[in-house]
Design a protein around this motif. Structure first.
Motif, short mmCIF file in Angstrom:
data_model
loop_
_atom_site.label_atom_id
_atom_site.label_comp_id
_atom_site.label_asym_id
_atom_site.label_seq_id
_atom_site.Cartn_x
_atom_site.Cartn_y
_atom_site.Cartn_z
N ALA A 40 0.82 -1.21 0.00
CA ALA A 40 0.00 0.00 0.00
C ALA A 40 0.86 1.26 0.00
N SER A 41 2.04 1.17 0.56
CA SER A 41 2.92 2.34 0.61
C SER A 41 3.45 2.70 -0.77
N GLN A 92 4.54 3.21 12.22
CA GLN A 92 5.50 3.91 11.35
C GLN A 92 4.92 4.18 9.96
N PHE A 93 4.20 3.23 9.40
CA PHE A 93 3.62 3.45 8.08
C PHE A 93 2.48 4.46 8.14
N ALA A 94 1.79 4.55 9.27
CA ALA A 94 0.74 5.56 9.44
C ALA A 94 1.35 6.96 9.38
N VAL A 98 0.00 5.75 5.33
CA VAL A 98 -0.55 4.43 4.98
C VAL A 98 -1.45 4.00 6.13
N PRO A 99 -2.75 3.85 5.87
CA PRO A 99 -3.67 3.51 6.95
C PRO A 99 -3.45 2.10 7.50
N GLY A 100 -3.43 1.98 8.80
CA GLY A 100 -3.22 0.69 9.45
C GLY A 100 -4.41 -0.25 9.32
N GLU A 101 -5.59 0.30 9.02
CA GLU A 101 -6.78 -0.53 8.91
C GLU A 101 -6.66 -1.54 7.76
N LEU A 102 -5.90 -1.19 6.74
CA LEU A 102 -5.79 -2.11 5.62
C LEU A 102 -4.94 -3.31 5.99
N ALA A 103 -4.15 -3.17 7.01
CA ALA A 103 -3.25 -4.27 7.41
C ALA A 103 -3.94 -5.22 8.33
#
Length: 103
Positions: A40-41, A92-94, A98-103
């Motif tokens: 996603a990033s 860190q990706f947030a 990059v939204p954490g919900e997708l993970a």
């Protein structure tokens, strides 16, 4: 050879054996969720590893560990990702959007 180093407040724990990995909700492993974050990033994997290692200093993951985190569970290179490392990755990706919900 990998060494088992006890976790400290600044270093998430890192399981060393594939049998230590456990499944997350929806049967998606922490490793799967990390792969989703990286995808996603849109970043090259080396840059994504730099994002992941932010704030970890010398205790950050090595290139070998990183490649193992992103490898398929059946491969010889696979390294299971702990919940602590996944939480750190989501945080860190947030920071880069990059939204954490997708993970």
């Amino acid at each position: 050879m990998m060494y088992d180093v006890p976790a400290s407040p600044s270093m998430p724990s890192t399981p060393l054996a594939a049998d230590q990995a456990h499944e997350q909700s929806g049967n998606e492993s922490a490793n799967d969720r990390l792969r989703d974050l990286v995808a996603a990033s849109g970043l090259p994997t080396a840059v994504a590893m730099t994002v992941f290692n932010r704030g970890l200093g010398a205790t950050g993951c090595t290139e070998t560990q990183w490649k193992g985190f992103l490898a398929d569970a059946g491969s010889a290179r696979f390294v299971p990702l702990s919940d602590d490392w996944l939480s750190h990755a989501i945080e860190q990706f947030a920071r880069i959007g990059v939204p954490g919900e997708l993970a």
